[in-house]
Design a protein around this motif. Structure first.
Motif, PDB file in Angstrom:
ATOM      1  N   LEU A 162       0.836  -1.199   0.000  1.00 31.97           N
ATOM      2  CA  LEU A 162       0.000   0.000   0.000  1.00 31.97           C
ATOM      3  C   LEU A 162       0.870   1.249   0.000  1.00 31.97           C
ATOM      4  O   LEU A 162       1.920   1.277   0.646  1.00 31.97           O
ATOM      5  CB  LEU A 162      -0.871   0.018   1.260  1.00 31.97           C
ATOM      6  CG  LEU A 162      -1.897  -1.099   1.424  1.00 31.97           C
ATOM      7  CD1 LEU A 162      -2.360  -1.170   2.867  1.00 31.97           C
ATOM      8  CD2 LEU A 162      -3.074  -0.880   0.488  1.00 31.97           C
ATOM      9  N   SER A 163       0.407   2.284  -0.672  1.00 25.90           N
ATOM     10  CA  SER A 163       1.072   3.574  -0.552  1.00 25.90           C
ATOM     11  C   SER A 163       0.376   4.381   0.544  1.00 25.90           C
ATOM     12  O   SER A 163      -0.676   3.976   1.059  1.00 25.90           O
ATOM     13  CB  SER A 163       0.999   4.334  -1.880  1.00 25.90           C
ATOM     14  OG  SER A 163      -0.291   4.893  -2.052  1.00 25.90           O
ATOM     15  N   LEU A 172      -1.226   6.980   0.085  1.00 24.12           N
ATOM     16  CA  LEU A 172      -2.509   7.426  -0.476  1.00 24.12           C
ATOM     17  C   LEU A 172      -3.632   6.462  -0.130  1.00 24.12           C
ATOM     18  O   LEU A 172      -4.781   6.860   0.039  1.00 24.12           O
ATOM     19  CB  LEU A 172      -2.429   7.411  -2.001  1.00 24.12           C
ATOM     20  CG  LEU A 172      -1.998   8.601  -2.821  1.00 24.12           C
ATOM     21  CD1 LEU A 172      -1.885   8.165  -4.279  1.00 24.12           C
ATOM     22  CD2 LEU A 172      -2.950   9.761  -2.688  1.00 24.12           C
ATOM     23  N   ASP A 173      -3.299   5.187  -0.098  1.00 24.99           N
ATOM     24  CA  ASP A 173      -4.304   4.132   0.069  1.00 24.99           C
ATOM     25  C   ASP A 173      -4.797   4.114   1.509  1.00 24.99           C
ATOM     26  O   ASP A 173      -4.019   3.893   2.441  1.00 24.99           O
ATOM     27  CB  ASP A 173      -3.697   2.779  -0.316  1.00 24.99           C
ATOM     28  CG  ASP A 173      -3.222   2.778  -1.751  1.00 24.99           C
ATOM     29  OD1 ASP A 173      -4.072   2.949  -2.646  1.00 24.99           O
ATOM     30  OD2 ASP A 173      -2.008   2.637  -1.981  1.00 24.99           O
ATOM     31  N   GLY A 174      -6.080   4.357   1.656  1.00 25.42           N
ATOM     32  CA  GLY A 174      -6.641   4.382   3.003  1.00 25.42           C
ATOM     33  C   GLY A 174      -6.093   5.527   3.844  1.00 25.42           C
ATOM     34  O   GLY A 174      -6.208   5.501   5.062  1.00 25.42           O
ATOM     35  N   ARG A 175      -5.468   6.519   3.176  1.00 23.09           N
ATOM     36  CA  ARG A 175      -4.863   7.665   3.870  1.00 23.09           C
ATOM     37  C   ARG A 175      -3.911   7.181   4.966  1.00 23.09           C
ATOM     38  O   ARG A 175      -3.902   7.689   6.090  1.00 23.09           O
ATOM     39  CB  ARG A 175      -5.940   8.581   4.467  1.00 23.09           C
ATOM     40  CG  ARG A 175      -7.014   9.000   3.456  1.00 23.09           C
ATOM     41  CD  ARG A 175      -7.985  10.015   4.014  1.00 23.09           C
ATOM     42  NE  ARG A 175      -7.446  11.361   3.947  1.00 23.09           N
ATOM     43  CZ  ARG A 175      -7.479  12.137   2.866  1.00 23.09           C
ATOM     44  NH1 ARG A 175      -8.066  11.716   1.761  1.00 23.09           N
ATOM     45  NH2 ARG A 175      -6.944  13.326   2.884  1.00 23.09           N
ATOM     46  N   GLY A 177      -6.377  15.441  -0.306  1.00 22.83           N
ATOM     47  CA  GLY A 177      -6.450  14.232  -1.121  1.00 22.83           C
ATOM     48  C   GLY A 177      -5.445  14.150  -2.249  1.00 22.83           C
ATOM     49  O   GLY A 177      -5.528  13.260  -3.093  1.00 22.83           O
ATOM     50  N   GLU A 178      -4.467  15.069  -2.263  1.00 22.55           N
ATOM     51  CA  GLU A 178      -3.448  15.003  -3.318  1.00 22.55           C
ATOM     52  C   GLU A 178      -2.321  14.068  -2.910  1.00 22.55           C
ATOM     53  O   GLU A 178      -1.965  13.973  -1.734  1.00 22.55           O
ATOM     54  CB  GLU A 178      -2.845  16.401  -3.535  1.00 22.55           C
ATOM     55  CG  GLU A 178      -3.836  17.466  -3.935  1.00 22.55           C
ATOM     56  CD  GLU A 178      -3.477  18.825  -3.370  1.00 22.55           C
ATOM     57  OE1 GLU A 178      -3.185  18.922  -2.151  1.00 22.55           O
ATOM     58  OE2 GLU A 178      -3.495  19.777  -4.164  1.00 22.55           O
ATOM     59  N   ALA A 179      -1.719  13.428  -3.906  1.00 19.18           N
ATOM     60  CA  ALA A 179      -0.529  12.612  -3.646  1.00 19.18           C
ATOM     61  C   ALA A 179       0.641  13.545  -3.368  1.00 19.18           C
ATOM     62  O   ALA A 179       0.834  14.525  -4.090  1.00 19.18           O
ATOM     63  CB  ALA A 179      -0.216  11.741  -4.859  1.00 19.18           C
TER      64      ALA A 179
END
Lengths: 269, 269
Positions: free
Chosen positions: A100-101, A103-106, A164-166
């Motif tokens: 997971l990064s 970003l995934d699931g914050r 929500g930005e990477a």
């Protein structure tokens, strides 16, 4: 819980990391892996005709200029190439890994730093439109959910901004935030050197131990300059935040995780 | 539950897909996204000096030759570039998406087909060392865990072999296996055409409905050749397996998911 960060420089022995992680995992050790990917990102960026650019900040540290195109290349290498390589190696060892990064699931959340100060010919300039930031929050709930269901998390930048930005983020700092959030017994920062070196790159000058309480003593701070200073202070902060110990270890050797756990490298406690 | 597969051809409106998915998700619709990435894989592969090669099989279908280097490029684009793009778009819409490949948590598991038969100058030859295979099992437990905790899964090939190897796999088939495993009310297969076309690429020749029970009628099978035949038979199999309906819809338009749910495209039921 132990948190293992594997750097992204040349020479990392990913097979050895995965094999060692799998053995520890199967023996009942809870762990989370975090990894980098900078040297391969540089190569792919060159090959794609968008060579890496680095900014030197007023404090002397450097960071990758991360425009939108660089962010995409960064994601390709970190989240695609390196993350899935490690997940596959663990799956081959019979460990059900989940990559997971942030970003995934914050999982790694922080503030985007859209405007970045840098030095050019001695003058301070501002670069705008950058996709970088620092991790301020870790989604431990999602990671706990996965761990309790038997999955080994393999985490990577980028993080996610509150909008929500990477955002490109420092992997060592993200790993330290993670270890602190879990009050991990150990945070292992593995790279392509044996630990912190008093005279870089002389590997015989390995510093074996830094007592967190005495980090400001001249004998330690005199060797901790630039990026290494940041590493040392990050480690001290993690220990002060409740992490049992931080070990800077070697990811080029066999059993790199067990070796670092056994104290091979530079131990900060 | 609805399963939405977004193809990887030119022209996909990812922003519209994410916006529509977010609205449906927030209104309480359970859904899982699956995506492709073939056209961008081809471009990156060309740019990296490892151009895509396709094998034509004795049955007439073609598939990507997936050697180790191709697999790595495939993972960079599918798991890095496209997966994180969609996750980021959903995060910007306020949906806590989690992007995973079939390797992660063994979500898509199947048999590796290491030796692949293909046609060359009319002769059947065998290519060895390929990293491809078909999905036979779906890890619904992990997906249910994520869904129940409020995370929207965004899934992508590759799958994982029973030995833990990454394998390139057909995204439509993986999505159909997933929809069948969940007995989804709908499986939407969105691409850069309005649905199944009787006279490809004439978009006015859209076939509006195919009754699964009458798929062998000449009026349907006469138009279903090659790759399209595989698509039609895959859809019929999903419906027979308990999926409410399969819709081939358009991913280039605004509200592509809602439109397909409302019957715009080719409906198989």
């Amino acid at each position: 819980m132990i948190v293992v960060k594997v750097g992204g420089s040349e020479g990392i022995n990913y097979e050895a990391v995965a094999k060692d992680a799998a053995e520890l995992w199967k023996s009942g050790q809870r762990l989370i892996l975090v990894h980098g990917g900078s040297s391969e990102t540089n190569k792919i960026a060159e090959a794609l005709g968008h060579p890496p650019q680095f900014l030197t900040h007023p404090g002397g540290l450097t960071s990758r200029l991360t425009d939108r195109k660089t962010l995409e290349i960064f994601e390709m290498v970190y989240c695609g190439l390196v993350n899935k390589r490690i997940v596959e190696l663990l799956q081959r060892e019979g460990v059900n890994a989940v990559g997971l990064s942030g970003l995934d699931g914050r999982i790694f959340e922080g503030k985007r730093k859209e405007a970045v100060k840098y030095l050019e010919n001695g003058k301070i300039k501002i670069h705008r439109g950058d996709y970088t930031g620092s991790v301020e929050r870790v989604n431990t709930a999602l990671l706990t959910l996965l761990l309790e269901a038997g999955y080994l998390p393999v985490l990577t930048p980028p993080a996610v901004s509150y909008q929500g930005e990477a955002i490109n983020t420092d992997g060592d700092t993200a790993a330290a935030m993670l270890a602190t959030a879990f009050k991990a017994e150990a945070l292992l920062l593995l790279s392509n050197v044996p630990g912190l070196l008093a005279n870089f790159p002389d590997e015989s000058s390995l510093i074996q131990e830094i007592p967190a309480a005495r980090v400001n003593d001249p004998q330690y701070m005199s060797v901790a300059q630039g990026r290494m200073k940041k590493k040392v202070l990050g480690a001290v902060e993690a220990v002060q935040g409740g992490v049992g110990r931080v070990v800077f270890g070697d990811a080029r050797i066999e059993n790199p995780i067990s070796a670092a756990l056994a104290g091979r490298g530079t131990v900060v406690r």
